[in-house]
Scaffold this active site. Structure first.
Site, PDB file in Angstrom:
ATOM      1  N   SER A 270       0.809  -1.216   0.000  1.00  0.00           N
ATOM      2  CA  SER A 270       0.000   0.000   0.000  1.00  0.00           C
ATOM      3  C   SER A 270       0.845   1.269   0.000  1.00  0.00           C
ATOM      4  O   SER A 270       1.888   1.342   0.659  1.00  0.00           O
ATOM      5  CB  SER A 270      -0.911   0.001   1.240  1.00  0.00           C
TER       6      SER A 270
ATOM      7  N   TYR B 183      -1.976   5.525  -4.718  1.00  0.00           N
ATOM      8  CA  TYR B 183      -2.961   6.590  -4.727  1.00  0.00           C
ATOM      9  C   TYR B 183      -2.349   7.767  -5.482  1.00  0.00           C
ATOM     10  O   TYR B 183      -1.212   8.166  -5.208  1.00  0.00           O
ATOM     11  CB  TYR B 183      -3.321   7.030  -3.317  1.00  0.00           C
TER      12      TYR B 183
ATOM     13  N   THR C 107      -5.540   2.587  -7.324  1.00  0.00           N
ATOM     14  CA  THR C 107      -6.865   2.552  -6.699  1.00  0.00           C
ATOM     15  C   THR C 107      -7.676   3.736  -7.196  1.00  0.00           C
ATOM     16  O   THR C 107      -7.251   4.884  -7.076  1.00  0.00           O
ATOM     17  CB  THR C 107      -6.741   2.590  -5.167  1.00  0.00           C
TER      18      THR C 107
ATOM     19  N   LYS D 140      -7.679  -0.911  -9.658  1.00  0.00           N
ATOM     20  CA  LYS D 140      -8.415  -1.498  -8.538  1.00  0.00           C
ATOM     21  C   LYS D 140      -9.580  -0.592  -8.144  1.00  0.00           C
ATOM     22  O   LYS D 140      -9.407   0.620  -7.982  1.00  0.00           O
ATOM     23  CB  LYS D 140      -7.480  -1.682  -7.336  1.00  0.00           C
TER      24      LYS D 140
ATOM     25  N   HIS E 185     -13.502  -1.662  -2.283  1.00  0.00           N
ATOM     26  CA  HIS E 185     -12.690  -1.159  -1.168  1.00  0.00           C
ATOM     27  C   HIS E 185     -13.093  -1.820   0.156  1.00  0.00           C
ATOM     28  O   HIS E 185     -13.064  -1.190   1.215  1.00  0.00           O
ATOM     29  CB  HIS E 185     -12.801   0.359  -1.056  1.00  0.00           C
TER      30      HIS E 185
END
Length: 359
Positions: free
Chosen positions: A104, A127, A153, A232, A256
């Site tokens: 992440s 992100y 994402t 995603k 999510h």
């Protein structure tokens, strides 16, 4: 270990209540959180019989890389909330089980350190920041560190209304940082303290993340890194087609974990439409509510190349560090192997659409 619920209970007992609420919770009334699980349970397996299943092959490939069974570790944030070794323990456990970890952006360990912790394949979840220079820095660091794909994402232009976090005043403890925000030079490595103005995480996201993300960012990320890009957070066939049209190599069907838009469609229900729309032009994966080997069988039969699991590895991490994650992944492998054999399949290629019917 009999099932994952045992590990969940052990993890809940060991973790700080606010941190546990952050991991366990969903948005609003948590309808989607519950429905993600229920939707897999409603699907029925129409299994085959009189098949020699003495020998079974569980392995598959994801973007050309072999994993020992079709389960990957989903990107989950701030893993040092669960255990002091955090993402490092998760990476080692994934490699030990022949799986693949997606790391992440919002990790509590720098992406280079996680990549160095295990030799197996890893993907980096991104992100998109408002500061595109900082975003480029993250992409370049991921490429240079040896990640083999970028996962963007796309379902979090704003943070969902997470009432558990609002109630608890969730924030990171002072000794932890969002390490990749440091690496990107963003100046937002610590979550703000609660001040009655909403979730600290929501304010962090609002300060950093770009709500203007578009499909062009898929092409840009590929151009910066030269790596395949997986998107995603898609639950619609038309969105999947748009992503493919801008260079995506894969799609993760995901809502999510029920943490963004409550009452959103469950991923088990969204998966068939996305698979049909993609039509073999890219790989499709799915996450959300997967807790049993039968769920993995159903997902692969519906067209997913592999599944991603997020909360269960976190439970293992909180309950027992690296060995706890290994225990979770090995249990999922055991259940998948059994469910595949009882379905009359000797390889993942034999998990076909006719095995699954609506209950």
């Amino acid at each position: 270990m009999i099932n994952l619920s045992e590990v969940e209970a052990r993890a809940a007992a060991r973790m700080d209540a606010a941190a546990w609420g952050y991991y366990a919770g969903g948005a609003n009334d948590e309808v989607t959180l519950r429905e993600n699980r229920a939707a897999w349970e409603r699907l029925a397996l129409r299994y085959r019989t009189m098949v020699d299943v003495t020998t079974r092959r569980l392995a598959t490939t994801v973007l050309g890389e072999t994993i020992d069974f079709p389960v990957m570790v989903a990107p989950t944030a701030m893993q040092k909330l669960a255990h002091p070794e955090g993402e490092l323990a998760m990476a080692r456990a994934a490699q030990a089980c022949g799986s693949l970890m997606v790391v992440s952006t919002t990790a509590t360990t720098a992406l280079e350190e996680v990549r160095a912790a295990a030799a197996g394949p890893m993907w980096f979840q991104l992100y998109i920041y408002q500061d595109r220079g900082a975003t480029r820095a993250l992409l370049e660091r991921a490429r240079d560190a040896g990640y083999s794909a970028i996962v963007i994402t796309v379902d979090a232009p704003m943070l969902g209304w997470r009432e558990r976090d609002l109630t608890s005043g969730f924030t990171l403890p002072p000794h932890l940082t969002i390490a990749n925000a440091v690496a990107a030079g963003s100046g937002h490595s610590r979550l703000p303290h609660g001040d009655g103005e909403g979730s600290a995480l929501a304010r962090h996201l609002q300060a950093l993340h770009d709500a203007a993300l578009t499909p062009r960012d898929i092409e840009w990320s590929h151009d910066v890194t030269g790596l395949p890009v997986v998107v995603k957070g898609i639950v619609r066939g038309d969105d999947a087609v748009r992503a493919l049209g801008h260079g995506a190599a894969g799609i993760i069907v995901s809502n999510h974990g029920g943490r963004q838009l409550d009452t959103a469609i469950a991923t088990a229900r969204a998966l068939p439409e996305v698979v049909e729309a993609v039509a073999g032009r890219g790989e499709v994966y799915v996450d959300g509510g997967i807790r049993r080997g039968t769920d993995i069988v159903k997902a692969v039969a519906l067209g997913a190349r592999a599944v991603l699991v997020g909360r269960p590895p976190l439970w293992g991490l909180a309950a027992g560090g690296e060995p706890g994650v290994v225990e979770v992944l090995q249990h999922l492998r055991l259940e998948f192997d059994l469910a595949m054999s009882l379905s009359g399949a000797t390889s993942v290629a034999e998990l076909t659409r006719d095995l699954v019917v609506d209950a």
